[in-house]
Structure formats: structure tokens, C-alpha cells
Design a protein around this motif. Structure first.
Motif, PDB file in Angstrom:
ATOM      1  N   LEU A   1     -27.787  -2.668  53.318  1.00  0.00           N
ATOM      2  CA  LEU A   1     -26.535  -3.292  54.197  1.00  0.00           C
ATOM      3  C   LEU A   1     -26.867  -2.025  55.116  1.00  0.00           C
ATOM      4  O   LEU A   1     -26.191  -2.476  56.307  1.00  0.00           O
ATOM      5  CB  LEU A   1     -25.784  -3.391  53.410  1.00  0.00           C
ATOM      6  N   LEU A   2     -27.077  -1.440  54.635  1.00  0.00           N
ATOM      7  CA  LEU A   2     -27.680   0.195  55.938  1.00  0.00           C
ATOM      8  C   LEU A   2     -28.588   0.064  56.793  1.00  0.00           C
ATOM      9  O   LEU A   2     -28.571   1.068  57.171  1.00  0.00           O
ATOM     10  CB  LEU A   2     -27.209   1.283  54.450  1.00  0.00           C
ATOM     11  N   THR A   3     -28.750  -0.880  57.613  1.00  0.00           N
ATOM     12  CA  THR A   3     -29.471  -0.991  58.441  1.00  0.00           C
ATOM     13  C   THR A   3     -29.758  -0.446  59.889  1.00  0.00           C
ATOM     14  O   THR A   3     -30.842  -0.380  60.649  1.00  0.00           O
ATOM     15  CB  THR A   3     -29.364  -2.685  59.090  1.00  0.00           C
ATOM     16  N   SER A   4     -28.694   0.846  59.979  1.00  0.00           N
ATOM     17  CA  SER A   4     -28.764   1.671  60.524  1.00  0.00           C
ATOM     18  C   SER A   4     -29.463   3.321  59.783  1.00  0.00           C
ATOM     19  O   SER A   4     -29.873   4.100  60.826  1.00  0.00           O
ATOM     20  CB  SER A   4     -27.775   2.424  61.613  1.00  0.00           C
ATOM     21  N   LEU A   5     -30.127   2.982  59.251  1.00  0.00           N
ATOM     22  CA  LEU A   5     -30.702   3.965  58.458  1.00  0.00           C
ATOM     23  C   LEU A   5     -32.009   4.472  58.641  1.00  0.00           C
ATOM     24  O   LEU A   5     -32.213   4.149  58.387  1.00  0.00           O
ATOM     25  CB  LEU A   5     -30.216   3.895  56.982  1.00  0.00           C
ATOM     26  N   GLU A   6     -31.580   6.362  59.072  1.00  0.00           N
ATOM     27  CA  GLU A   6     -33.267   6.609  59.051  1.00  0.00           C
ATOM     28  C   GLU A   6     -33.226   7.383  58.117  1.00  0.00           C
ATOM     29  O   GLU A   6     -34.814   7.695  58.081  1.00  0.00           O
ATOM     30  CB  GLU A   6     -32.853   7.105  61.066  1.00  0.00           C
ATOM     31  N   THR A   7     -33.145   7.956  57.687  1.00  0.00           N
ATOM     32  CA  THR A   7     -33.740   9.198  56.568  1.00  0.00           C
ATOM     33  C   THR A   7     -32.928   8.689  55.264  1.00  0.00           C
ATOM     34  O   THR A   7     -31.626   9.143  55.468  1.00  0.00           O
ATOM     35  CB  THR A   7     -32.871  10.859  57.562  1.00  0.00           C
ATOM     36  N   LEU A   8     -33.061   9.248  53.943  1.00  0.00           N
ATOM     37  CA  LEU A   8     -32.959   8.976  53.192  1.00  0.00           C
ATOM     38  C   LEU A   8     -33.319  10.279  52.338  1.00  0.00           C
ATOM     39  O   LEU A   8     -34.714   9.991  52.115  1.00  0.00           O
ATOM     40  CB  LEU A   8     -33.190   7.661  52.307  1.00  0.00           C
ATOM     41  N   TRP A   9     -32.848  11.323  51.647  1.00  0.00           N
ATOM     42  CA  TRP A   9     -33.296  11.925  51.107  1.00  0.00           C
ATOM     43  C   TRP A   9     -32.604  12.127  49.773  1.00  0.00           C
ATOM     44  O   TRP A   9     -31.431  12.272  49.490  1.00  0.00           O
ATOM     45  CB  TRP A   9     -32.855  13.643  51.582  1.00  0.00           C
ATOM     46  N   PHE A  10     -33.657  11.944  48.788  1.00  0.00           N
ATOM     47  CA  PHE A  10     -33.017  12.369  47.591  1.00  0.00           C
ATOM     48  C   PHE A  10     -34.263  13.380  46.895  1.00  0.00           C
ATOM     49  O   PHE A  10     -34.980  13.093  45.488  1.00  0.00           O
ATOM     50  CB  PHE A  10     -32.957  10.891  46.846  1.00  0.00           C
TER      51      PHE A  10
END
Length: 598
Positions: free
Chosen positions: A452-461
């Protein structure tokens, strides 16, 4: 001038008398009752070419405004003969060369604005001949030399702006003799010496203590040294005091600063100032910006800060402050930015911060804060940036974070958080950056609501915080540029196959899945990631198959790491053109000894 795009040019290039028809018949000109041309105003008309010396033939001009055009060349010396001129504004052009000394012959000038050009050379001392000059704007040029002491003789001067030049030397003490000066803007030069509020600049006896009616004093980004004089407290009309970025100022913030009850901005960052924050800052009830970042401040935050009812921005990043964050900060209901990062604060985040209902940025990173993340974060409905990384927070991430619907950036790296990733993150439709690196207690799967996070640009894990299968909903993140789920040294790892939907991440530039336990094969859909520059699946021992030939379509690929996997076979020939171009780091095989080759 030759302004082809200036179409509103009534009567220009005609033989009509400028003042014969009516007082404003010629576009830009205005005449007085005696048919004398008294104003030429052609600001923002896209005029080009040189400034003609013939302008000086209009000897009755009172106002000459040619600002915000594209006029080039030098300022004609003939302008000095315009003895009736009171206002000259040539700002916002491409004028070159020196300011002619003849400009000092304009005896009746009250406003001179030559800012935002490319003028060079020294400030002419002949300006002191213009005894009625009130506003002198020479900012944003390439002027050098020192500030002429003669400028201090301009007893009617209310504004002196020399900012963003290359002026050097000390601030002349003669400026302090001007009792009319309200705005002194000297930032962005190469000035040295001390802040001259004492001696001749601002005498200590009560008859000369005012330093004029100075309201704005901006001295930032120079090389001033010494201390902030305690006499600063005597400038009781001061509204803006800016000495940030000098680097050499020492001593303490004087407690006398509390006398400046009209102060709106106090900017002292990037110096060598030390000691505590004086409790007297609480008296500054009109202060909207307090920037004391990158100093050497010690001690704790005074509780009196809670009295600064107009404060909108509070910045104390990179000091050596310690102790607890005072709950009184919650009384700052106008606060939009709170930055306490890179200090040594301890204890919990006070729940009273939830009263900061218009807060947009909270930066508490790199401290020693502990306890659970306050559930009250959800009350901060205008919060856009939440930086809590590199602390000792424990417990789970509160589900209430999903109520902070304006959040764009969340960084919870390097804490002791545990539990699962709340599904309520999926409510943050504007979220662009999410980082949960190195929280060894976090486990569980990436919730499908991530899609649902359609604006997400960076996902760090990084650091092994995710287990289970990567959800197919990841493919809905069409703006995602960076996806890193790295698990080296962790028992918490991704498993299962990479979903084919990963090929729908049309903006993806970095994909790092190092150290997980992926199975299956590399999906050929990876070849659809036209922006991908880095792909790593290092140490996924159960990942098999071959390198898909579709990777040859990745013309932006620079780094490819397929090491420590069960992927076999040869490098597909489709990759060979990439190896001769941008793909300058490519490793495939059991170890990093094996570079790709065709």
C-alpha cells in the motif's frame, strides 16, 4: 537594449515626445506636472544588451529601475552625472566590472541597489559623499577588498547589505557610530577579527549603547573569532542575530542574551562555543528559530526552554549535552522542528512531546535514549520525519505509528527493538523512506500491507530483521529505488523464492538480498528492471538455477554479485556487452576470486 521578448513597449522607437501626450504615454517613463521625465521603470521586462550611457541624458530622473532583466556589460561612468536621481535599482542583471567611483557624485541618492550581479573590485569610498543614502544593497556579487571606513560616515544609512561577496578584513568600528542603522547583512564573506560591539563600535556608556536601532545583524559564514560579547544584551531592538558558520567563535553563549526580548532568530551554529545553554533563553518569548547546532555545548537542556512560546525550530544537533529531555518541551505548541541528535541524552522520550501537534520533524538520533517508543507518536498527525536511530529503544514498534498519516521518513536503525513489523505501516500512504536496520529483536515477515506504500522509495532492512517469504505485493511499489534485506550473521533470514512481481519495480536501482536463505532461481523478470545498477544475492546457498539471460537487458547495471550460491552454468552471452561497458564489478561463483568473464 535589445529585449525581443519585451512586447509591452508602447511608443518606444517612435518620434513622440516622452511627456507630450500624457504623463505615462511611454511605457516605463513617467513625467511630472512640468513635463519633466522623472521616472524610468522597466523592471522584469526581459531586457538584454548593455546599459547605454545615454540614460544619463535624462537629467531630471528621480527613479531609475532596470532590475530583474538580463542586462550585461559595465555600469557607465556617465550615470554619475544624474544629479537628481534618488533611487537606482540595477539588481538581478548580469552587470560586470567595477562599481564606478563616479557613482559618488549622485548626491541625492537615497536607495542604491546593485545586488545580484557579477560586479567585482572594491567598494568605492566615494559612496560616503552621498550623505542622504539610506539603503545600500551590494549583495550577491564578487566584490573584494575591505569595507571602506567612510561608509560609517553615512549617518542616514538604515540598511547595509554586502552579503555573499569576497570582502575581507575587519568590520570597521565606524559603522557603530551610525545611530540609524537597522539592517547590517555581512554574511558569506571573508571577514576576520572580532564582533565589534565594544570600543568605538558600540560604546559602553548609556548614551551610545544602542548601536543605532539595529534589528538585523547577520555575520554568518565568515572567519570571525573571539567571543559573543556580553554587550549583545544591550541591543534591545535586535530581532535577528546570525553568527553561524564562522568556526572560530569561542566562549559561552552570554546569559545577557535573555535581555533581547524582541529577538526572533538566534543562529549560532558551527562554531567553537562551549559551556551550558543559559536558562535566560527562556525569556526570549518571541524567538521562533534557535539554532545552536555543531558547537561544544555541555550540561543539560534548561527547563526554561518550555517558556519560549513562539519557538518554531529548535536545533541543538552535535553537541555534548546530556541528561533527560525535559518534559517542558511539550509546552512549545508552535514547534515544527525538534532536532536533538548527536548528543548524550538519556532516559525515555517524554510523553508530553505528543502535545506538539504541528511538529513536522523529530530528530533524536545518536543519543542514549531508552525505554519503549511512545505510543503518543500517533498523535503527531503532521509529523513528516521521525529519526530515532542509534539509541537504546526497546520493546515493539507501536501500532499507533500508523496514525501519523503525514509521515514521509522513518528511521529506527540500531536500537534494541523487538516484535514484528506492524501492519499499520500500510496506512502511511506518503511514506518514502523506511529503515529498521540492526534491530536484532525484530522478526517475522514483511507484511503484505507494504504494497500500500505506493510512495516508498527506500526500504532498508540490514542486519537480519525479516523472515519468511517476500510478499508478492512488493511489486506494487513502482517508485521504490532501494530495496535491501541483508541478513549476514543473523538467524533471521528470508526464505522461499523471489516473487516474479519483483520485476514490476520499474524505478529500482539497488537490490541487496545478501545473506538470506532464498530458494528457487533468479526470476527472469529481473530483466525488466531498466534502472537497476546493483544486484546482490551473495551467500544464499540454496538459490539455484542459472543466471537468466534477461539480465543482459539491464543496461544500467554496474554491480552484480552472485557469490556463495548454488547458481551454476556460464555467464550468459547476453551479459558480455555489459562487461565491456558499465558493469565493472561482476562476481559469480563460490567466492570473490571468481570474476565474471565471457
Amino acid at each position: 537594449t535589445n529585449g525581443d521578448e519585451w512586447t509591452n513597449n508602447q511608443n518606444w522607437l517612435s518620434d513622440n515626445d516622452i511627456c507630450a501626450v500624457r504623463k505615462d504615454a511611454w511605457r516605463g517613463f513617467r513625467c511630472d506636472a512640468g513635463n519633466l521625465t522623472v521616472q524610468l521603470r522597466l523592471d522584469s521586462k526581459k531586457l538584454v544588451g548593455n546599459l547605454p550611457a545615454e540614460v544619463s541624458l535624462f537629467q531630471n530622473l528621480i527613479t531609475l529601475r532596470l532590475d530583474e532583466n538580463v542586462i550585461k556589460g559595465t555600469i557607465p561612468t556617465e550615470l554619475g552625472s544624474m544629479s537628481s536621481l534618488k533611487v537606482i535599482d540595477l539588481s538581478g542583471n548580469n552587470l560586470l566590472g567595477d562599481i564606478p567611483t563616479e557613482i559618488g557624485n549622485m548626491k541625492f541618492i537615497t536607495v542604491m541597489d546593485l545586488s545580484d550581479n557579477s560586479l567585482k573590485g572594491h567598494i568605492p569610498s566615494t559612496l560616503s559623499s552621498i550623505s542622504g543614502l539610506k539603503i545600500l544593497e551590494l549583495s550577491d556579487n564578487s566584490l573584494t577588498g575591505s569595507i571602506p571606513t567612510e561608509v560609517g560616515l553615512l549617518s542616514d544609512l538604515t540598511t547595509l547589505s554586502l552579503k555573499e561577496n569576497s570582502i575581507f578584513g575587519e568590520i570597521p568600528s565606524e559603522l557603530g557610530m551610525n545611530l540609524q542603522l537597522e539592517n547590517l547583512e555581512l554574511e558569506g564573506n571573508k571577514l576576520t577579527g572580532t564582533i565589534p560591539l565594544t570600543d568605538n563600535f558600540n560604546a559602553t556608556n548609556t548614551t551610545e549603547v544602542r548601536f543605532g536601532d539595529v534589528k538585523i545583524l547577520t555575520l554568518s559564514d565568515n572567519s570571525l573569532s573571539g567571543t559573543i560579547p556580553s554587550e549583545i544584551g544591550l541591543l534591545d531592538n535586535l530581532e535577528i542575530f546570525d553568527v553561524q558558520g564562522n568556526g572560530l567563535l569561542t566562549g559561552h553563549i552570554p546569559s545577557e542574551i535573555g535581555f533581547l526580548v524582541g529577538l526572533r532568530e538566534l543562529l549560532v551554529s558551527k562554531n567553537e562555543i562551549s559551556g551550558p545553554i543559559p536558562s535566560e533563553v527562556g525569556l526570549l518569548q518571541k524567538l521562533s528559530i534557535l539554532n545552536i547546532e555543531e558547537l561544544s555545548l555541555t550540561g543539560s537542556l534548561p527547563t526554561e526552554i518550555g517558556m519560549m512560546e513562539s519557538l518554531e525550530s529548535f536545533l541543538v544537533t552535535e553537541n555534548s549535552l546530556a541528561g533527560r529531555i525535559p518534559s517542558e518541551i511539550g509546552q512549545l505548541t508552535e514547534l515544527g522542528v525538534l532536532s536533538l541528535a548527536r548528543n548524550a541524552f538519556t532516559g525515555v522520550v517524554p510523553s508530553q512531546l505528543s502535545f506538539l501537534r504541528i511538529l513536522k520533524e523529530m530528530d533524536l538520533r545518536v543519543n542514549n535514549l531508552s525505554g519503549q517508543l511512545p505510543t503518543e507518536i500517533g498523535f503527531l498527525q503532521f509529523l513528516e520525519t521521525l529519526e530515532l536511530n542509534n539509541n537504546r529503544f526497546s520493546g515493539s514498534i507501536p501500532s499507533e505509528i500508523g496514525l501519523a498519516s503525514y509521515l514521509q521518513s522513518v528511521n529506527l536503525n540500531s536500537n534494541d527493538l523487538s516484535g514484528t513489523i506492524p501492519t499499520e505501516f500500510g496506512l502511511l500512504e506518503g511514506l518514502q523512506y523506511l529503515s529498521l536496520n540492526y534491530n536484532s529483536g525484530i522478526s517475522g515477515t514483511l507484511p503484505s500491507e507494504i504494497g500500500l506504500l505506493t510512495s516508498l522509495e527506500t526500504l532498508w532492512f540490514y542486519g537480519g530483521v525479516l523472515s519468511g517469504v517476500l510478499p508478492s505485493e512488493i511489486g506494487l511499489l513502482r517508485r521504490l529505488e532501494n530495496l535491501a534485506i541483508e541478513a549476514i550473521g543473523s538467524d533471521v533470514k528470508l526464505t522461499g523464492q523471489l516473487p516474479s512481481e519483483i520485476g514490476q519495480l520499474s524505478s529500482l536501482q539497488l537490490l541487496d538480498l545478501t545473506g538470506n536463505d532464498l530458494t528457487g532461481t533468479l526470476p527472469p523478470e529481473l530483466g525488466s528492471l531498466a534502472e537497476l545498477s546493483s544486484l546482490s544475492v551473495i551467500y544464499n546457498a540454496n538459490l539455484g538455477g542459472v543466471i537468466p539471460s534477461e539480465l543482459g537487458l539491464l543496461t544500467s547495471l554496474r554491480f552484480l554479485y552472485v557469490v556463495g550460491t548454488n547458481v551454476t552454468g556460464a555467464i550468459p552471452m547476453e551479459l558480455c556487452p555489459l562487461l565491456e561497458g558499465k558493469l565493472n564489478q561482476c562476481y559469480f561463483g563460490a567466492s570473490f576470486v571468481n570474476q565474471c568473464s565471457c
